[in-house]
Structure formats: structure tokens, C-alpha cells
Motif scaffolding. Structure first.
Motif, PDB file in Angstrom:
ATOM      1  N   ARG A  71     -84.792 -38.839  45.668  1.00 34.42           N
ATOM      2  CA  ARG A  71     -85.496 -38.013  46.650  1.00 34.42           C
ATOM      3  C   ARG A  71     -84.575 -37.624  47.809  1.00 34.42           C
ATOM      4  O   ARG A  71     -84.616 -36.496  48.296  1.00 34.42           O
ATOM      5  CB  ARG A  71     -86.736 -38.740  47.171  1.00 34.42           C
ATOM      6  N   CYS A  82     -93.746 -46.524  43.923  1.00 32.54           N
ATOM      7  CA  CYS A  82     -94.765 -46.544  44.990  1.00 32.54           C
ATOM      8  C   CYS A  82     -96.161 -46.886  44.484  1.00 32.54           C
ATOM      9  O   CYS A  82     -97.153 -46.567  45.149  1.00 32.54           O
ATOM     10  CB  CYS A  82     -94.874 -45.214  45.733  1.00 32.54           C
ATOM     11  N   ASP A 108     -97.785 -50.015  46.701  1.00 30.20           N
ATOM     12  CA  ASP A 108     -97.624 -50.045  48.149  1.00 30.20           C
ATOM     13  C   ASP A 108     -98.794 -49.439  48.901  1.00 30.20           C
ATOM     14  O   ASP A 108     -99.283 -48.375  48.552  1.00 30.20           O
ATOM     15  CB  ASP A 108     -96.346 -49.287  48.527  1.00 30.20           C
ATOM     16  N   HIS A 148     -97.458 -48.622  54.282  1.00 32.83           N
ATOM     17  CA  HIS A 148     -96.122 -49.048  53.867  1.00 32.83           C
ATOM     18  C   HIS A 148     -95.318 -47.850  53.358  1.00 32.83           C
ATOM     19  O   HIS A 148     -94.152 -47.653  53.710  1.00 32.83           O
ATOM     20  CB  HIS A 148     -96.226 -50.128  52.790  1.00 32.83           C
ATOM     21  N   CYS A 149     -95.942 -47.064  52.506  1.00 38.80           N
ATOM     22  CA  CYS A 149     -95.301 -45.875  51.939  1.00 38.80           C
ATOM     23  C   CYS A 149     -94.854 -44.922  53.052  1.00 38.80           C
ATOM     24  O   CYS A 149     -93.765 -44.369  53.009  1.00 38.80           O
ATOM     25  CB  CYS A 149     -96.307 -45.114  51.071  1.00 38.80           C
ATOM     26  N   CYS A 205     -91.837 -46.468  54.699  1.00 39.47           N
ATOM     27  CA  CYS A 205     -90.699 -46.519  53.781  1.00 39.47           C
ATOM     28  C   CYS A 205     -90.053 -45.146  53.672  1.00 39.47           C
ATOM     29  O   CYS A 205     -88.845 -44.988  53.804  1.00 39.47           O
ATOM     30  CB  CYS A 205     -91.162 -47.014  52.416  1.00 39.47           C
ATOM     31  N   ILE A 206     -90.889 -44.148  53.456  1.00 43.36           N
ATOM     32  CA  ILE A 206     -90.333 -42.811  53.242  1.00 43.36           C
ATOM     33  C   ILE A 206     -89.719 -42.270  54.538  1.00 43.36           C
ATOM     34  O   ILE A 206     -88.684 -41.609  54.519  1.00 43.36           O
ATOM     35  CB  ILE A 206     -91.391 -41.852  52.628  1.00 43.36           C
ATOM     36  N   ARG A 230     -86.324 -43.721  54.882  1.00 41.37           N
ATOM     37  CA  ARG A 230     -85.390 -43.079  53.951  1.00 41.37           C
ATOM     38  C   ARG A 230     -84.977 -41.695  54.468  1.00 41.37           C
ATOM     39  O   ARG A 230     -83.816 -41.302  54.376  1.00 41.37           O
ATOM     40  CB  ARG A 230     -86.047 -42.923  52.571  1.00 41.37           C
TER      41      ARG A 230
HETATM   42 FE1  FES Z   1     -93.841 -45.371  48.886  1.00 38.23          FE
HETATM   43 FE2  FES Z   1     -91.314 -45.990  49.329  1.00 38.23          FE
HETATM   44  S1  FES Z   1     -92.947 -47.342  48.872  1.00 38.23           S
HETATM   45  S2  FES Z   1     -92.272 -44.082  49.590  1.00 38.23           S
END
Ligand code: FES
Ligand code: 5AD
Length: 368
Positions: free
Chosen positions: A301, A333, A336, A340-341, A344-345, A348
Motif C-alpha cells: 500500500r 486487517c 483488528d 486499531h486499523c 495503523c494505517i 504507515r
Molecule cells: Fe488495518 Fe493495519 S491493521 S490498516
């Protein structure tokens, strides 16, 4: 198949092919269009060196139009029932191993509320083709979300329906519609779909959606069994013609419980080439960095964002159902929580040098 030849480290005289590919890429950036023969030349001859240039050009177009922001869309997978038999898809009707679920109106509204609190301003309702969601129910769901959260956009991704149905949903408040064309090559489309699917109806549906006034998302898979560069050129030419506001491009990921089992999946580089070319064709397009790419490669991604993508769609579906929406295997994902997602994103995205934009993020032609 796009084969990107790895360049060796020696400095060598640029070949005639390399010069021509580079010139075509500069031309594409300037004019947003190439002919069939020119696209094919690019795909047939691209090596690591021109691939680098392509990514740089796509990155600069993305930057000119969107700065360094990445739009966030909350994805709610409302049902994994599907009446279709697409030969690549893990939730196809005939896969008896799928544990089917569908969310009722209240669960969907709860998801949207949770998403709103997390800052999302676009909700993408996605499902297999599930007749349970008739127009009346869906219009009620769409208008209820809009009533609760007037400052949001609703995107539907629920397959082929009649023009009348699309119109009703639009009138109820839906703003956008994702309907990947899957492949613009009639031969390949027919190969990966059962006889009951119609290439013409797929394309017609996209034009119907445009006609009604939706922001329309087309899209296709890369690395499908038997897919050639000629087939991929058809996808690019189709995008030049339809000019969709959004375009989802992901690698084909082979699923063992489908008729296409045993095939090779698409690759990261093939997919990135197509994402970057699409950015040059459609500078203002909302291009997701797809979960399929993240599944294929841990940094897929992030690579897509650097190659021109500018949207991510974190999963907001209830965790107990996530694994059941297995269009391809090993999907990321799935375990999660939404919060959390979201974090996390964002991490990133920041780590890759971009910033999250939680705005409604309409296409430029729709006030964005
Ligand atoms: Fe969902 Fe990483 S855990 S974007
Ligand atoms: N691999 C990759 N993408 C897939 N899709 C469906 N099955 C697969 C698969 N096995 C894509 C299709 C569909 C979208 C929701 O997911 O393009 O339109």
C-alpha cells in the motif's frame, strides 16, 4: 504480461526502446492520452529504469493535484452473500465453505456512528450481489446515515442493479458508486466470469451511473490468468474513454476455493505500473491503494501511494465478520478493531511521507 527487466548496475548506453518508452511517458504526462500501439509499446518494453521514471512522474502528478494528503474512506462490508459466480472470487455463490452473514440496518448505522467518531466522513457500503437488500431497505439505510451525519458522503459498492435502482439510491443520498469493470477486454471478461455475466451490462451499468450523476469508480485486476499486455491496454483505453472519478486497481490473488484455483497471482510491480499509468491518464482521479496490494506485500500500500494512489479504505466492518469477507485469502486487517486499523494505517501513511486527510474528499468535478 508486463515483465519488468531488472537493470544491472552497469552504466550502459540507453537502448532505442528505453528512449522511446521514456518519451512516451513524458508525452502521456503532458497529454493524458496515448494510442493503443503506444501503450502496448510501453508495457512490452518497460524495464526497471523506465519504471522508476514512471513512478516519479505519477508521484509528481499526484503531488500537483493532492499535495501529500491521503483520503481515508471507512469500508463497511455489509454482506458476503452473493448471487454471482465470478471465477476469481472467494465469496462466489457456489463456494459452500463461506460462512455467510449480512448486517441489518441497526448494525450498519452503528458502524457508521463508530466511524464518524473516529473521524471518517465517507462510508463505503460494500457487499456481494445480495437481493436481500432491496431498494426500499437500502434507500432507508442510506437516508438514515445521511440524516445522522449530513456532512458525510456515501459510496455504494453492491454490484449491478437496474438504472431505476441506481437512481432511487442516488435520490436517497448516495454520492458515489464503485463498480469495477474487472477487465475491459471482452475475451478476458468472458473467461473470468460465468455465462450468466454480461460484459455489455457491466459497461452499460457504469455509463448509467455516470448519467445519473454519481462519482463513479471503475477498476480492474492485474495478473489475471491468461491476461496479456493487450488486455491491460484495453483497460487503459477504457479509462481514457469513461473518465471515472475513482479507479480501484489491485493484483489478482488466487483463491483455492474458486474455479481459477492453482493459477499464479499478480505481482506488485505489474500492479504499480498500472496504478502509475492511470494517475497519468486521470490526474484528478481518486485512486485507492488497495488492501489486495497490502495483502500481496507488506509495503504494497505504501508503494502504491508513492506510485500515484491517494486513497486508503480501512476496514470498519464488525470484527466477528471480517474473516468471512474473503474474496481472496490471507486478507490483511481481518482481526483488528476499527480504531486499531485507523491508527495503523495513519502511522504507515505518515512513515511514507504523507498525511491523512479525513475530509469528505469529493472529486474535483464534484466540488472537491
Ligand atoms: Fe488495518 Fe493495519 S491493521 S490498516
Ligand atoms: N483477487 C483480487 N481481487 C479480487 N476481487 C475479487 N476477487 C478477487 C481476487 N481473488 C476484486 C474484484 C472486485 C473487488 C471487490 O475485489 O475486482 O470487484
Amino acid at each position: 504480461m508486463i515483465v519488468i527487466i531488472l537493470s544491472n548496475l552497469e552504466i550502459k548506453n540507453p537502448s532505442k526502446e528505453s528512449e522511446k518508452v521514456k518519451n512516451l511517458l513524458y508525452f502521456l504526462k503532458k497529454n493524458k492520452t496515448l494510442s493503443k500501439e503506444e501503450f502496448l509499446f510501453v508495457l512490452d518494453n518497460i524495464t526497471q529504469e523506465e519504471f522508476k521514471l514512471l513512478r516519479e512522474l505519477a508521484y509528481s502528478v499526484r503531488e500537483e493535484n493532492f499535495g501529500n494528503s491521503v483520503y481515508m474512506r471507512a469500508l463497511i462490508e455489509i454482506s458476503n452473500y452473493c448471487s454471482q459466480g465470478c471465477k476469481y472470487c472467494g465469496i462466489r455463490r457456489n463456494n459452500k465453505l463461506v460462512d455467510r452473514y449480512r448486517l441489518d440496518k441497526d448494525s450498519i448505522l452503528n458502524c457508521a456512528n463508530e466511524g464518524y467518531l473516529l473521524g471518517y466522513r465517507t462510508f463505503v457500503l460494500q457487499a456481494g450481489e445480495d437481493k436481500y437488500y432491496n431498494d426500499e431497505l437500502l434507500c432507508d439505510i442510506v437516508s438514515s446515515i445521511k440524516k445522522n451525519h449530513p456532512d458525510t458522503a456515501i459510496t455504494l459498492s453492491i454490484g449491478e442493479r437496474t438504472k431505476e435502482s441506481y437512481q432511487k439510491l442516488f435520490d436517497a443520498g448516495a454520492n458515489r458508486y464503485l463498480l469495477r469493470h474487472e477487465s475491459a477486454s471482452r475475451r478476458l471478461y468472458d473467461y473470468i466470469h460465468p455465462d450468466s455475466s454480461s460484459y455489455d451490462n457491466r459497461i452499460k451499468s457504469l455509463y448509467n451511473l455516470k448519467d445519473i450523476g454519481y462519482q463513479v469508480g471503475a477498476g480492474f485486476m492485474v495478473g489475471l490468468p491468461t491476461q496479456t499486455n493487450e488486455d491491460l491496454v484495453e483497460d487503459l483505453l477504457f479509462l481514457q474513454k469513461l473518465k471515472p472519478e475513482m479507479c480501484g486497481i489491485g493484483p489478482y490473488l488466487c483463491h483455492s476455493e474458486t474455479p481459477l484455483k492453482g493459477n499464479v497471482s499478480g505481482t506488485l510491480n505489474q500492479t504499480l505500473v498500472m496504478v502509475a499509468l492511470t494517475r497519468l491518464i486521470l490526474p484528478n482521479c481518486l485512486l485507492p491503494s488497495t488492501t489486495a496490494l497490502g495483502t500481496l506485500s507488506n509495503t504494497g500500500r505504501e508503494e502504491a501511494l508513492k506510485a500515484g494512489a491517494n486513497v486508503v479504505m480501512p476496514n470498519l466492518s464488525p470484527v466477528e465478520h471480517r474473516v468471512k469477507y474473503e474474496i481472496y485469502q490471507h486478507k490483511i486487517c481481518t482481526g483488528d478493531e476499527a480504531a486499531h486499523c485507523r491508527n495503523c494505517i495513519e502511522n504507515r501513511i505518515n512513515f511514507t511521507g504523507f498525511v491523512v486527510d479525513m475530509g469528505i474528499g469529493h472529486h474535483k468535478n464534484f466540488g472537491g
